[in-house]
Write a protein that holds these residues in place. Structure first.
Motif, PDB file in Angstrom:
ATOM      1  N   THR A   1       0.825  -1.203   0.000  1.00 37.45           N
ATOM      2  CA  THR A   1       0.000   0.000   0.000  1.00 37.45           C
ATOM      3  C   THR A   1       0.864   1.261   0.000  1.00 37.45           C
TER       4      THR A   1
ATOM      5  N   ASN B   1      -4.466   0.844  -2.483  1.00 38.56           N
ATOM      6  CA  ASN B   1      -4.755   1.592  -1.253  1.00 38.56           C
ATOM      7  C   ASN B   1      -4.877   0.639  -0.062  1.00 38.56           C
ATOM      8  N   ARG B   2      -5.074   1.178   1.115  1.00 42.28           N
ATOM      9  CA  ARG B   2      -5.048   0.379   2.353  1.00 42.28           C
ATOM     10  C   ARG B   2      -6.183  -0.628   2.456  1.00 42.28           C
ATOM     11  N   GLN B   3      -7.164  -0.517   1.586  1.00 42.91           N
ATOM     12  CA  GLN B   3      -8.279  -1.466   1.568  1.00 42.91           C
ATOM     13  C   GLN B   3      -8.141  -2.482   0.431  1.00 42.91           C
TER      14      GLN B   3
ATOM     15  N   LEU C   1      -7.927  -1.602  -2.783  1.00 40.49           N
ATOM     16  CA  LEU C   1      -8.603  -1.090  -3.979  1.00 40.49           C
ATOM     17  C   LEU C   1      -7.592  -0.593  -5.009  1.00 40.49           C
TER      18      LEU C   1
ATOM     19  N   GLN D   1     -11.105  -4.571  -6.443  1.00 42.05           N
ATOM     20  CA  GLN D   1     -10.567  -4.849  -5.113  1.00 42.05           C
ATOM     21  C   GLN D   1      -9.853  -6.201  -5.100  1.00 42.05           C
TER      22      GLN D   1
ATOM     23  N   ASP E   1      -5.670  -9.406   2.869  1.00 42.83           N
ATOM     24  CA  ASP E   1      -4.897  -9.594   4.102  1.00 42.83           C
ATOM     25  C   ASP E   1      -3.777 -10.615   3.920  1.00 42.83           C
TER      26      ASP E   1
END
Length: 110
Positions: free
Chosen positions: A25, A62-64, A66, A94, A99
Motif C-alpha cells: 500500500t 490503497n489500504r483497503q 482497492l 478490489q 490480508d
C-alpha cells in the motif's frame, strides 16, 4: 509543492522489492521510508512511475486493497490484468484475500 525526486527514487526502490503475486500500500511504503504521513506523496510517485518501466506500479494499492491508481495505466483494465497475470484475484477493483497478499516492507525488510 515541488516534487522530491529523491523521495520518488526511494519509493521506486521499495516497489521493486514487492514480490510477484503480492501487493503493498501507499501507506506501507511511506511508513517504511520513515514518512508515515506521506502516503499521498507515494501516490504521486506511483503516478509518475509509468515512465520508469522497471517499477511494478500495479502492485501498489490503497489500504483497503482497492485499485485506486488504475486510471494512471494505459487502459483502465491494465492494472487488474497485470495483477491477474501474477495470480491475484481482483473483483470490482478490489484485491481478494488482501490480508494474505499484503506485503509490508517494514515487517518484511528487517
Amino acid at each position: 509543492m515541488p516534487l522530491d525526486k529523491n523521495f520518488f527514487t526511494d519509493v521506486y526502490e521499495v516497489v521493486r522489492l514487492v514480490p510477484k503475486g503480492r501487493v503493498t500500500t501507499y501507506g506501507a511504503i511511506a511508513e517504511y521510508l520513515g514518512t508515515k504521513s506521506s502516503a499521498r506523496m507515494v501516490g504521486w510517485a506511483m503516478n509518475s512511475a509509468h515512465s520508469t518501466s522497471d517499477v511494478p506500479a500495479h502492485r501498489v494499492v490503497n489500504r483497503q486493497g482497492l485499485l485506486t491508481g488504475k486510471h494512471h495505466f494505459a487502459t483502465p483494465q491494465a492494472m487488474q490484468q497485470l495483477l491477474e497475470a501474477e495470480g491475484i484475484v481482483v473483483e470490482n477493483d478490489q484485491i481478494q484475500n488482501f490480508d494474505k497478499l499484503a506485503w509490508y516492507p517494514a515487517k518484511e525488510l528487517l
